[in-house]
Structures are given as structure tokens and as C-alpha cells.
Design a protein around this motif. Structure first.
Motif, PDB file in Angstrom:
ATOM      1  N   UNK A   1      24.135  30.527  36.352  1.00 35.03           N
ATOM      2  CA  UNK A   1      25.182  30.165  35.405  1.00 35.03           C
ATOM      3  C   UNK A   1      26.269  29.347  36.099  1.00 35.03           C
ATOM      4  N   UNK A   2      26.575  29.702  37.363  1.00 41.29           N
ATOM      5  CA  UNK A   2      27.691  29.081  38.076  1.00 41.29           C
ATOM      6  C   UNK A   2      27.433  27.701  38.616  1.00 41.29           C
ATOM      7  N   UNK A   3      26.195  27.306  38.809  1.00 45.43           N
ATOM      8  CA  UNK A   3      25.950  26.001  39.410  1.00 45.43           C
ATOM      9  C   UNK A   3      26.020  24.856  38.401  1.00 45.43           C
ATOM     10  N   UNK A   4      26.283  25.174  37.142  1.00 46.84           N
ATOM     11  CA  UNK A   4      26.332  24.142  36.111  1.00 46.84           C
ATOM     12  C   UNK A   4      27.500  23.185  36.290  1.00 46.84           C
ATOM     13  N   UNK A   5      28.602  23.655  36.889  1.00 47.68           N
ATOM     14  CA  UNK A   5      29.738  22.761  37.135  1.00 47.68           C
ATOM     15  C   UNK A   5      30.519  23.251  38.353  1.00 47.68           C
ATOM     16  N   UNK A   6      31.355  22.358  38.885  1.00 51.74           N
ATOM     17  CA  UNK A   6      32.159  22.708  40.058  1.00 51.74           C
ATOM     18  C   UNK A   6      33.176  23.800  39.716  1.00 51.74           C
ATOM     19  N   UNK A   7      33.695  23.755  38.497  1.00 57.46           N
ATOM     20  CA  UNK A   7      34.680  24.757  38.082  1.00 57.46           C
ATOM     21  C   UNK A   7      34.078  26.153  38.039  1.00 57.46           C
ATOM     22  N   UNK A   8      32.890  26.257  37.457  1.00 57.99           N
ATOM     23  CA  UNK A   8      32.214  27.552  37.404  1.00 57.99           C
ATOM     24  C   UNK A   8      31.847  28.029  38.808  1.00 57.99           C
TER      25      UNK A   8
ATOM     26  N   UNK B   1      35.370  32.453  44.292  1.00 56.26           N
ATOM     27  CA  UNK B   1      36.553  33.337  44.370  1.00 56.26           C
ATOM     28  C   UNK B   1      36.173  34.785  44.088  1.00 56.26           C
ATOM     29  N   UNK B   2      35.292  34.982  43.109  1.00 54.44           N
ATOM     30  CA  UNK B   2      34.860  36.342  42.772  1.00 54.44           C
ATOM     31  C   UNK B   2      34.095  36.966  43.938  1.00 54.44           C
ATOM     32  N   UNK B   3      33.210  36.180  44.576  1.00 53.74           N
ATOM     33  CA  UNK B   3      32.460  36.684  45.727  1.00 53.74           C
ATOM     34  C   UNK B   3      33.405  37.025  46.887  1.00 53.74           C
ATOM     35  N   UNK B   4      34.388  36.156  47.142  1.00 51.59           N
ATOM     36  CA  UNK B   4      35.347  36.421  48.222  1.00 51.59           C
ATOM     37  C   UNK B   4      36.132  37.705  47.967  1.00 51.59           C
ATOM     38  N   UNK B   5      36.591  37.873  46.726  1.00 52.00           N
ATOM     39  CA  UNK B   5      37.353  39.068  46.362  1.00 52.00           C
ATOM     40  C   UNK B   5      36.483  40.318  46.493  1.00 52.00           C
ATOM     41  N   UNK B   6      35.245  40.243  46.010  1.00 57.90           N
ATOM     42  CA  UNK B   6      34.338  41.389  46.091  1.00 57.90           C
ATOM     43  C   UNK B   6      34.018  41.729  47.541  1.00 57.90           C
ATOM     44  N   UNK B   7      33.813  40.713  48.383  1.00 64.72           N
ATOM     45  CA  UNK B   7      33.500  40.954  49.793  1.00 64.72           C
ATOM     46  C   UNK B   7      34.670  41.644  50.496  1.00 64.72           C
ATOM     47  N   UNK B   8      35.893  41.144  50.253  1.00 59.00           N
ATOM     48  CA  UNK B   8      37.074  41.764  50.868  1.00 59.00           C
ATOM     49  C   UNK B   8      37.219  43.223  50.434  1.00 59.00           C
ATOM     50  N   UNK B   9      36.969  43.481  49.165  1.00 61.08           N
ATOM     51  CA  UNK B   9      37.057  44.852  48.647  1.00 61.08           C
ATOM     52  C   UNK B   9      35.996  45.751  49.286  1.00 61.08           C
ATOM     53  N   UNK B  10      34.794  45.221  49.492  1.00 62.27           N
ATOM     54  CA  UNK B  10      33.736  46.016  50.117  1.00 62.27           C
ATOM     55  C   UNK B  10      34.044  46.309  51.580  1.00 62.27           C
ATOM     56  N   UNK B  11      34.622  45.337  52.292  1.00 64.47           N
ATOM     57  CA  UNK B  11      34.997  45.555  53.694  1.00 64.47           C
ATOM     58  C   UNK B  11      36.054  46.646  53.778  1.00 64.47           C
TER      59      UNK B  11
END
Length: 125
Positions: free
Chosen positions: A28-35, A41-51
Motif C-alpha cells: 500500500x505504501x509504495x504507491x507514492x512518496x507521501x505514503x 515514520x511509523x516503522x521508526x516510531x514502532x522500532x523505538x518503542x520496541x527498543x
């Protein structure tokens, strides 16, 4: 032995669920640069939370806080400088690539030997 199998099965189910969800989001996300930016950002936030979660979990397991100054769990912090073999042979664990090379060379040797045997049998016929 049954318990470890159950744990592995459970981890496999968790992994497959995470993988399928990640693939779905990436498609779903590769359809545009905005997505894609939103997804990053969601992956970065989730990774920081998991650490952070893992660090807190490790503190609870060790049972040591900086204020206590206790040495409980000191073995968790430092690994031994060397591992003793207790009289067992020190057979070096070979990498997967080395095993594949050895396997293919054995197959080649068997193939050559079988060809030699066929030629020898023709000579005596």
C-alpha cells in the motif's frame, strides 16, 4: 522437548503474522512518496518503542537498579573471555557455504568414480 516445539510454533505464527502485515503495508505504501514517508515514520516510531520495551524487560529480568548497587545478574552483563570445552574435542563449526562446497565436491568425486567403474567394466567385457 514438547515445550520447545510449542514455543517455536508460537514464534512461527507470530513471525508469519508480522510478515504478512508488513507486506500488506508495503504494497500500500509504495504507491507514492507521501505514503512511503508515512510508513517510514511509523516503522521508526514502532522500532523505538520496541527498543524501549526490550530495555525495560531486560531490567526487570536482571532485578538490578542503579540505586541498589547490587551485583546480581553480573553474569548477564559480561560474557566469559573463553568457553571451555570440558575435555571434548574442539571441532570447528563450519559455515553453510563450506558444507555446500564439501557436499558438491563429494558428489563430483562419486560421479568421477562411477564413470571410471563403468569404463573398467567395459574393458573386461
Amino acid at each position: 522437548m514438547d515445550l520447545s516445539r510449542e514455543v517455536l510454533d508460537e514464534r512461527g505464527v507470530i513471525y508469519k503474522g508480522l510478515l504478512s502485515r508488513s507486506i500488506e503495508m508495503c504494497e500500500f505504501g509504495f504507491e507514492s512518496k507521501g505514503l512511503a514517508a508515512i510508513l517510514h515514520r511509523a516503522y521508526d516510531k514502532a522500532y523505538d518503542e520496541m527498543v524501549d520495551f526490550k530495555a525495560k524487560e531486560k531490567e526487570v529480568k536482571m532485578g538490578v537498579t542503579h540505586q541498589e548497587g547490587s551485583l546480581d545478574g553480573m553474569n548477564d552483563l559480561h560474557s566469559p573471555t573463553r568457553v571451555r570445552s570440558r575435555g571434548r574435542s574442539r571441532k570447528r563449526l563450519s559455515s553453510t557455504l563450506e558444507k555446500q562446497i564439501a557436499s558438491s565436491s563429494n558428489k563430483m568425486k562419486r560421479k568421477v568414480l562411477s564413470e571410471v567403474n563403468v569404463e573398467n567394466s567395459r574393458l573386461f567385457d
